[in-house]
Write an enzyme that holds these catalytic residues in place. Sequence first.
Site, PDB file in Angstrom:
ATOM      1  N   HIS A  63       8.522  15.222  32.817  1.00  0.00           N
ATOM      2  CA  HIS A  63       9.540  14.669  33.736  1.00  0.00           C
ATOM      3  C   HIS A  63       9.515  15.378  35.092  1.00  0.00           C
ATOM      4  O   HIS A  63      10.558  15.585  35.720  1.00  0.00           O
ATOM      5  CB  HIS A  63      10.942  14.774  33.127  1.00  0.00           C
ATOM      6  CG  HIS A  63      11.103  14.045  31.829  1.00  0.00           C
ATOM      7  ND1 HIS A  63      11.456  12.720  31.751  1.00  0.00           N
ATOM      8  CD2 HIS A  63      10.954  14.470  30.549  1.00  0.00           C
ATOM      9  CE1 HIS A  63      11.522  12.353  30.473  1.00  0.00           C
ATOM     10  NE2 HIS A  63      11.212  13.394  29.732  1.00  0.00           N
ATOM     11  N   ASN A 136      15.811   8.363  27.766  1.00  0.00           N
ATOM     12  CA  ASN A 136      14.679   7.657  28.354  1.00  0.00           C
ATOM     13  C   ASN A 136      15.040   6.188  28.544  1.00  0.00           C
ATOM     14  O   ASN A 136      16.142   5.760  28.191  1.00  0.00           O
ATOM     15  CB  ASN A 136      13.443   7.771  27.451  1.00  0.00           C
ATOM     16  CG  ASN A 136      12.830   9.158  27.451  1.00  0.00           C
ATOM     17  OD1 ASN A 136      12.761   9.818  28.484  1.00  0.00           O
ATOM     18  ND2 ASN A 136      12.381   9.609  26.287  1.00  0.00           N
ATOM     19  N   TYR A 346      15.315  22.699  25.833  1.00  0.00           N
ATOM     20  CA  TYR A 346      15.596  22.238  27.188  1.00  0.00           C
ATOM     21  C   TYR A 346      16.332  23.292  28.002  1.00  0.00           C
ATOM     22  O   TYR A 346      15.983  23.565  29.152  1.00  0.00           O
ATOM     23  CB  TYR A 346      16.375  20.922  27.159  1.00  0.00           C
ATOM     24  CG  TYR A 346      15.475  19.715  27.124  1.00  0.00           C
ATOM     25  CD1 TYR A 346      14.517  19.562  26.118  1.00  0.00           C
ATOM     26  CD2 TYR A 346      15.566  18.726  28.084  1.00  0.00           C
ATOM     27  CE1 TYR A 346      13.688  18.462  26.084  1.00  0.00           C
ATOM     28  CE2 TYR A 346      14.734  17.615  28.058  1.00  0.00           C
ATOM     29  CZ  TYR A 346      13.794  17.494  27.058  1.00  0.00           C
ATOM     30  OH  TYR A 346      12.960  16.409  27.034  1.00  0.00           O
TER      31      TYR A 346
END
EC number: 1.11.1.6
Length: 508
Positions: A63, A136, A346
Site C-alpha cells: 500500500h 480493501n 500493522y
Amino acid sequence: MSSQCPFSHLAATNLTMGNGAPVADNQNSLTAGPRGPLLAQDLWLNEKLADFVREVIPERRMHAKGSGAFGTFTVTHDITKYTRAKIFSEVGKKTEMFARFTTVAGERGAADAERDIRGFALKFYTEEGNWDLVGNNTPVFFLRDPRKFPDLNKAVKRDPRTNMRSATNNWDFWTLLPEALHQVTVVMSDRGIPASYRHMHGFGSHTYSFWNEAGERFWVKFHFRTQQGIKNLTDAEAAEIIANDRESHQRDLYEAIERGDFPKWTLFVQIMPEADAEKVPYHPFDLTKVWSKKDYPLIEVGEFELNRNPENFFADVEQSAFAPSNLVPGIGASPDRMLQARLFNYADAQRYRLGVNYRQIPVNRPRCPVHSNQRDGQGRVDGNYGSLPHYEPNSFSQWQQQPDFAEPPLRINGDAAHWDYRNDDNDYFSQPRALFNLMNAEQKQSLFNNTAAAMGDAPDFIKYRHIRNCHWCDAAYGEGVAKALGLTVEDALKARDTDPALGQGGLL
C-alpha cells in the site's frame, strides 16, 4: 484554471534556518573567493543538504502509493442493539474521519491505474478513541493464514535478480494456493482496475465483532457502497491513461473535492449472531470467503463524505498510520487468523516507519483525551506528561482502569498445534464458482482475456496449473482461460503428473 498565485493571500515573510536564525543568502554558497572551494562553516548549506537526504521515510511494504482526504461519517440508521460503540449511538451523529486509498503491490512511484487490489483505509476520530477500519476494495483476500503473507509480498514485488515484476513468481505462488482463486477471479475481472477511487466499493474484508450494552456479541462484516456508481477500466484504457498520467486516481479524487463534488459511500453491515459461527456451512472467519447475503442481509448504518483535501500531502497522507488494532468499545476482533496477525503487524510497521510516537502526528492523534503511561521514545513532542507518575498502581488516584468497558468473554477451546486449514475446509471453489456464474458472457470473456494478459511469459506448467484450478472451479472457466492462453484443458490435466511442485499440498 485560475492564473492567480495560490499563495497570494499570504503576507511576505523572511526565510530562516531551522533554529529560527535569518538566512542572509539562499542563492550562493559560502566559498573562499569567487572560484574557490566551499567553506565548512556554511551552516545553511550544511543544514539544507543534511535535511535533504533525510526527507524520505521508509515506504510502506504494501500500500505504498496512495491518496487521502478528510471527511465526515454520519449515522442514518440505528444499530445500537448490536453495538455499544458511541460512533453509532444515535441517528444523525457525525464523526470526523480521514480516508486513504491505495494500490497494493506497487511502490510509491507506481501508476494508479494498474490492475491490482485497492486499499480502503478509514480512520474515525471518535470520542472513545480512534477506530481504524483497514480494508480493501474486495471482500476477500488471497490468503487465510498469515504465515504466507510475507511470501505473498515477495511474490508480487520485484524479482531479486532482475528487479522487475515477475508474472512467473506471481502466478507460481497464486496457483499453489487454491484458496486464492476467489481473489484472483475478482482481480482479473472487470473490477480489477477501478476507473478511480471514487468509483469503487470498500470492504472491511475481515470478520470483526460487535458487542452491545447487554454484553451480547455479534460477528460483523463491513461494506461501503460507492454512491458514485461502479466504473472500471479495460487493460487498453488503463494503458492509455498510464502513458499520460501515472497519478490518475489521485488527480481525480483531489480535483473532485476541490470543485465541491464530494464523494460519498454508504456503510452497510452484515450481522451474524455469535452462536451461528458454529452452524454455517462455511468458515465464517476465513478471509477467502464471503457470507451469504441471503442469510445475513446488508443492514444500512450511515454514510461518509470526503470533503477536504490535505493541506500537505506528506504531513497527512504519507504520515497517516492505520492499524486494525485501533478499536473502540463495542467493536472488536474475531478468530480470523489474518486479522489476528494484523492486530500486531500493522501497528508495529508504523513504529518502524514513523517511530514509536507516531500517534502524536496530527493526522493520527486522537481527538479524545489520552491518558497513558507510555512515555519517552524518539520524537516525543507532547510534554511527556510532565512530572506525573508513569507507573501503575500508584498512590495518587491517577488514570484508573475502566472495567465497565471490558469485552464480553469469548469461549475458546482446542489443543495448541499447527492446524492445517485444508484439513478443516478444502472448499476452494464453490464461492469463486458462484462469482463466475454471476458474470454475463462479456464479463467472462474479459476475465479470460485479462488472465491471459496478466500471465504473460509465465511458463506453461504454471499456466496449466491455473487452468486446472479454474477447471475444477467451473468447466467453462477452465475452458475459457485455456483458450485465451492458446492451451487446452486436456493438456493441463495431463501436465499435473510432471508439475515441478508435485507433492506440495497446494497442488491440486
